[in-house]
Motif scaffolding. Structure first.
Motif, PDB file in Angstrom:
ATOM      1  N   UNK A  40      46.669  41.421  35.043  1.00  0.00           N
ATOM      2  CA  UNK A  40      45.227  41.399  34.790  1.00  0.00           C
ATOM      3  C   UNK A  40      44.511  40.903  36.035  1.00  0.00           C
ATOM      4  N   UNK A  41      43.487  41.632  36.415  1.00  0.00           N
ATOM      5  CA  UNK A  41      42.753  41.255  37.616  1.00  0.00           C
ATOM      6  C   UNK A  41      41.266  41.211  37.324  1.00  0.00           C
ATOM      7  N   UNK A  42      40.562  40.592  38.234  1.00  0.00           N
ATOM      8  CA  UNK A  42      39.118  40.559  38.144  1.00  0.00           C
ATOM      9  C   UNK A  42      38.561  41.049  39.476  1.00  0.00           C
ATOM     10  N   UNK A  43      38.327  42.351  39.603  1.00  0.00           N
ATOM     11  CA  UNK A  43      37.752  42.877  40.846  1.00  0.00           C
ATOM     12  C   UNK A  43      36.281  42.498  40.927  1.00  0.00           C
ATOM     13  N   UNK A  54      34.537  43.943  46.756  1.00  0.00           N
ATOM     14  CA  UNK A  54      34.664  42.887  47.744  1.00  0.00           C
ATOM     15  C   UNK A  54      35.987  42.137  47.692  1.00  0.00           C
ATOM     16  N   UNK A  55      36.561  41.963  46.538  1.00  0.00           N
ATOM     17  CA  UNK A  55      37.819  41.221  46.462  1.00  0.00           C
ATOM     18  C   UNK A  55      38.429  41.389  45.081  1.00  0.00           C
ATOM     19  N   UNK A  56      39.680  40.945  44.967  1.00  0.00           N
ATOM     20  CA  UNK A  56      40.350  40.879  43.669  1.00  0.00           C
ATOM     21  C   UNK A  56      40.728  39.429  43.429  1.00  0.00           C
ATOM     22  N   UNK A  57      40.417  38.949  42.261  1.00  0.00           N
ATOM     23  CA  UNK A  57      40.815  37.599  41.879  1.00  0.00           C
ATOM     24  C   UNK A  57      41.743  37.729  40.684  1.00  0.00           C
ATOM     25  N   UNK A  58      42.686  36.803  40.587  1.00  0.00           N
ATOM     26  CA  UNK A  58      43.589  36.825  39.444  1.00  0.00           C
ATOM     27  C   UNK A  58      42.806  36.578  38.164  1.00  0.00           C
TER      28      UNK A  58
END
Lengths: 895, 171
Positions: free
Chosen positions: A236-239, A247-251
């Protein structure tokens, strides 16, 4: 349960926790740095001080570290005690002595745990007038930025990198107040999970270098819950996006899958979305209406249209294509050598001899057999879980000595090199071999035979393997003994060798364990699949690409290719011939060789601009949502196909207006996908009548972002497909797990705010499960042993058997468009056993021609003594090796 | 009766006072330097942009009329790639100036901002950036921050020790 007293009020807590964990679980705010829910306590930072009292008459008390004290029954503590508060404020003041004055230019600012904790303790003014210590930084490669001045010496980075992820090239250097966290020399961090340092570091020492190129603060990023599309594990990611750019991917924490950590491919592969090779409009340039009518007219006239699906497209997109061209003319888009093993995996997902393991299940397994998988490259997050599984034994030893499992340093000191059994049977040496108790090298057939032999050694009723060598037989007995003796044994296998027999052998081992284990519910099997929706596509039971080639030969009027570069799947001549057979329409987001040959290209949204459902390797259907609306002219694949279907009269105008309608159609048509609507709340879901905002409540610049284009501030785009809004307005509390994309709580701006969203610290997110297991991953009783034991591998004269070697950086198509990942991708080599090389008269680094039937490639040789004689390994999925149908026999000729 | 005469007297007395009407715009009133008018971006004493693109002004803005994008030069110095203020939304509250950690954004005593077209109220960086230090003299953020930039290496900021030699074992 134990009762502890916090400021004279009784609370029920879990006695296995430490006080810090217990207090955070209860919702109290205690500052901390070195403790991490996945890594336990070491008591290094002295920040979580509370006051403990002997009994109710004790008024004096003593200051203790909450993270190092068990939450034993009857413990009396005070968090608000003035002395404890002063102590905590002093510790922060002392940590800040050398902290540089650079928050405004620090990428961690706004999501910094150190900022949060400083505010929490109330330390506001710098009193010291001494000079600050400074350090020189290192270049740590394309992913991580290093700014050592900001360090507060909590040791989390080395504990994560070395102890948790098994990295070797990050360490702590120097002495006293000069300690330095870095590498011995400048250079790329080698570990495949280095990106997690960004979230593990409580301040800005390690920050995301890809983000720095287009830096935006956390509060300005628009995000949505998403699923990583770079492998089959389904993390599961939070783009996060701003100004229409990812801009980025956060866990995004998921208890059963990724937990707190992602691999670097998942975290840094996102930049393909911003690639210059994105397709932004219909090619050739014609009005949308006309193209759709044009394609529809072919279908409407009842002519033959071939639809090629894709394992990297969502279930909805694949289903839409299947509906458009008809089930019998819908093909899976992968060749037989890949689709057969994946079909075997899909069969196991439906009917399994034991429960299918989640990543978390592997972490708590105490004996693991890996059959034919180079896990770090085929399912990276699973490899990290296997690394944790070998620690089970040390946990047991610690428990016998009354040391709690969270007492990290004590447990590791006690355990030394003691590990739970891990058996790795692969064609060549893998990164996990360094922690394996048994390793076996063999050709895929031999690995399958070993699997069958292990099954037979566990349960004599399993079919016997004839003609097994003595060494192999003994090894099988040993492995069987290990697995039988385990409390929670697990078998991991899958499509890494592209060998169906290997999967049957693995299933036999799991079945034998399930039949003999005292508690069959504790036996687990974990599977791997090549791509993010391989499992979902296999469950659709479409015919493979070879059948599509066959169908085209017997005549076709049009070919519709959905998000699939066929030149990666099959040899050039075959694909050329296929695409020439009829008019080709390709839906894709990036330019590739297939789009280059297409007559019409319809621009499709990437995962960040569309929504859909993916089925991961454990059979869990998970939904991802739009992070940002697609650019003008770009549509989600399923919407393109819907438009064509309406124009062709296959659908009426009102159908499939939203994603939920497509999901309902899938559930009605294909019973195997019965549960997918439960993967996430439907679009009609509301809390207090409101949608869930995609933007944090501090999102800035709404009235200026587009002011250079128009000052009229257009309304935010509507989203009919989800319960999320492209807005900062909406329900402000924690949403249900399937819709939670950012973690924020008052006073907790960093990623650590996830604490406030969990049912207990380190436990699942509140608000129900995220994703739904198709068939619940349960055990089926009436499964029988497979007895299709392959013949032993025999090398052939003048030929080598080439097996695929996957690479975390390089084998996946889309992530290779991200500059960081491309920089980490190695040059492809053909790896051979030195004895084979000698026989063939070739030397290391030499360029050779590799001939598979009609296909020939030129590659450099690298010696790999771990390969069995007669077997060679070819990096899979790289541009240089694309289209070669491995595994296959090949001829090597020196140049 | 007395009040009527008093009122008449007062009116008559006013006839001999100096008028206070200012003939604006021919005649400009005095506005204190701290008056909150048109926003500018200032430069540091070295003549470089003071703004480090930290986004604090944007987040402090109650009407969200500031938007910017950070970028950095080859030496790691942060600055805004673009910086936009939509003055047709600005309420001149001065929160951006309060939030600014580098004295870059400042409100000035210029309040003559009226346009026939709203588009002309959108100011980009080239419209905002002045060549001086504005109200606050002498402050240079990068001289006190730990980050190294061109011309200022690690350990050269105010109140900093030279970089640690990590190979040294001396106390």
């Amino acid at each position: 349960m134990a009762t502890i007293y916090i400021d004279n009020k009784p609370y029920e807590v879990n006695p296995d926790d430490n006080l810090l964990q217990a207090c955070l679980s209860l919702g109290f705010n205690i500052p901390y740095f070195c403790w991490h829910p996945a890594m336990g306590s070491v008591g290094a930072c002295r920040q979580c001080a509370v006051k403990q009292f002997k009994d109710e008459n004790d008024t004096k008390g003593k200051i203790i570290m909450a993270c190092m004290t068990p939450a034993a029954d009857g413990t009396r503590i005070s968090i608000d005690d003035p002395e404890a508060k002063t102590f905590r404020a002093s510790v922060i003041e002392w940590l800040m002595l050398n902290h540089p004055h650079d928050c405004p230019v620090c990428d961690e600012g706004g999501e910094c745990h150190l900022q949060d904790m400083t505010v929490m303790t109330g330390h506001a003014y710098r009193r010291t007038r001494f000079r600050k210590r400074t350090y020189r930084n290192q270049d740590l490669g394309p992913f991580i930025n290093h700014e050592m001045n900001r360090c507060i010496q909590c040791y989390r980075c080395v504990r994560y990198y070395r102890d948790y992820a098994g990295g070797r090239d990050l360490n702590v250097f120097s002495v006293h107040d000069h300690v330095y966290f870095g590498r011995a020399h400048d250079g790329t961090l080698e570990n495949e999970f280095s990106g997690n340092l960004v979230e593990v570091c409580p301040t800005g020492v390690f920050t995301d270098k890809t983000l720095a190129r287009h830096y935006t603060r956390k509060w300005d990023l628009q995000d949505a819950p998403s699923i990583c599309i770079h492998c089959g594990v389904g993390c599961n990611t939070s783009p996060r996006a701003r100004y229409g750019m990812l801009r980025r991917i956060v866990n995004r924490f998921h208890f059963d899958i990724n937990g707190y950590f992602l691999c670097d491919r998942g975290r840094f592969g996102y930049e393909f979305v911003n690639s210059e090779r994105r397709i932004g409009s219909i090619r050739p340039s014609v009005p949308q209406r006309q193209v759709i009518e044009d394609i529809a007219s072919v279908i409407k006239n009842g002519r033959k249209v071939i639809g090629i699906g894709s394992p990297r497209a969502s279930l909805e997109a694949n289903f839409a294509l299947r509906m458009l061209v008809g089930a019998d003319r819908f093909f899976s888009g992968v060749r037989a050598e890949e689709s057969l093993p994946v079909a075997k995996v899909a069969e196991l997902l439906r009917r399994s001899p034991c429960p299918i393991a989640s990543v978390h299940d592997i972490e708590v397994s105490d004996a693991v057999l890996v059959l034919g998988e180079d896990l770090i490259n085929t399912a990276p997050r699973l490899a990290l879980a296997v690394r944790q599984s070998v620690r089970r034994k040390s946990m047991e030893t610690a428990a016998r000595m009354n040391i709690p499992a969270w007492h990290d340093y004590a447990v590791r000191t006690l355990a030394q090199d003691e590990r739970s059994p891990l058996v790795i049977a692969t064609p060549y040496e893998t990164a996990l071999d360094e922690i394996a108790s048994e390793s076996y090298r063999g050709a895929p057939e031999d690995l399958a035979r070993l699997g069958y032999a292990i099954a037979c050694a566990i349960d004599p009723q399993a079919p016997r393997v004839e003609g097994l060598g003595r060494e192999e037989a003994e090894l099988a007995e040993r492995i069987a003994g290990i697995l039988k003796g385990a409390n929670r044994p697990a078998v991991i296998f899958g499509t890494g060798c592209r060998n169906a027999a290997l999967i049957e052998a693995g299933a036999n081992v799991a079945l034998a364990l399930a039949r003999t284990h005292p508690d069959p519910e504790r036996v687990r099997l974990a599977l791997t699949v090549p791509e993010c929706n391989s499992a979902g596509l296999a469950l659709m039971e479409a015919k493979d690409l070879d059948a599509a080639f066959e169908a085209a030969r017997s005549g076709a009027d049009a070919i519709i290719v959905l998000e699939n570069d066929l030149y990666r799947r099959s040899a050039v001549q075959q694909v050329d011939e296929f695409l020439r057979a009829a008019r080709t329409v390709v839906l894709d987001s990036l330019e590739n060789e297939t789009t280059a040959k297409a007559e019409t290209i319809l621009p499709a949204g990437t995962f960040a601009e569309s929504e859909g459902t993916l089925v991961n390797s454990e059979g869990r259907a998970q939904r991802y949502f739009k992070v940002m609306p697609p650019r003008q002219g770009v549509l989600e694949s399923w919407r393109w196909l819907r438009e064509i279907a309406i124009a062709a009269g296959r659908l009426n105008e009102d159908s499939w207006r939203s994603l939920d309608a497509v999901i309902a159609a899938i559930e009605a048509e294909l019973p195997q996908f019965q549960e997918i609507s439960k993967a996430a709340p439907a679009a009609s879901f509301r809390i207090a009548g409101q949608k869930i905002p995609r933007q944090l409540h501090r999102y800035s610049g709404r009235t200026a972002m587009m002011a250079d284009i128009t000052v009229h501030e257009p309304a935010p785009p509507r989203d009919p497909d989800s319960a999320l809004a492209f807005s900062m307005e909406g329900y402000q509390g924690p949403p249900p797990a399937g819709l939670a994309s950012f973690f924020w709580a008052p006073g907790w701006n960093s990623y650590q705010a996830v604490n406030k969203y969990q049912s207990e610290i380190g436990g699942p997110l509140r608000g129900g499960p995220a994703g739904s297991r198709l068939g619940e991953g349960k055990r089926t009783d009436d499964i029988s042993y497979s007895s299709r034991i392959p013949e032993p591998f025999r090398s052939r004269d003048g030929k080598v058997f080439v097996v695929p070697a996957f690479r975390i950086f390089g084998s996946e198509e889309l992530s290779m468009h991200a500059p960081g990942i491309a920089a980490r991708a190695e040059k492809p080599f053909l790896e051979v056993n030195p004895s084979d090389a000698e026989k063939l008269g070739i030397s290391a680094e030499q360029e050779v021609a590799l001939t598979f039937g009609a296909v020939s490639r030129s590659l450099a040789i690298r010696m790999n003594p771990s390969l069995p004689p007669g077997v060679a390994a070819l990096p899979a999925g790289l541009p240089e090796s694309a289209g070669i149908p491995v595994p296959a026999w090949a001829r090597i000729t020196g140049r | 009766m007395f009040s009527i005469f008093r009122t008449l007297w007062q009116v008559a007395a006013h006839m001999f006072q100096r008028p206070i009407t200012v003939q604006y715009p021919d005649e400009k009133p005095y506005l204190a330097p701290r008056y909150r008018g048109r926003i500018i971006l200032s430069r540091d004493p070295d003549g470089e942009e003071r703004c480090v693109a930290c986004y604090l002004c944007a987040v402090a803005c109650p009407v969200d009329c500031i938007s910017l994008q950070a970028t950095q030069d080859e030496y790691g110095r942060r600055y805004p790639e673009f910086f936009r203020i939509n003055f047709s939304r600005c309420i001149y509250c001065g929160y951006c100036e309060d939030a600014c950690p580098t004295y870059a954004i400042q409100l000035t005593p210029d309040m003559e901002m009226s346009e026939y077209r709203r588009e002309n109220m959108v100011y980009e960086k080239e419209h905002l950036l002045i060549s001086g230090e504005g109200k606050y003299h002498g402050y240079n953020f990068y001289r006190v921050a730990g980050l190294s930039i061109r011309g200022k290496d690690k350990g050269e900021a105010i109140n900093e020790d030279p970089p640690v030699d990590i190979h040294s074992l001396l106390p």
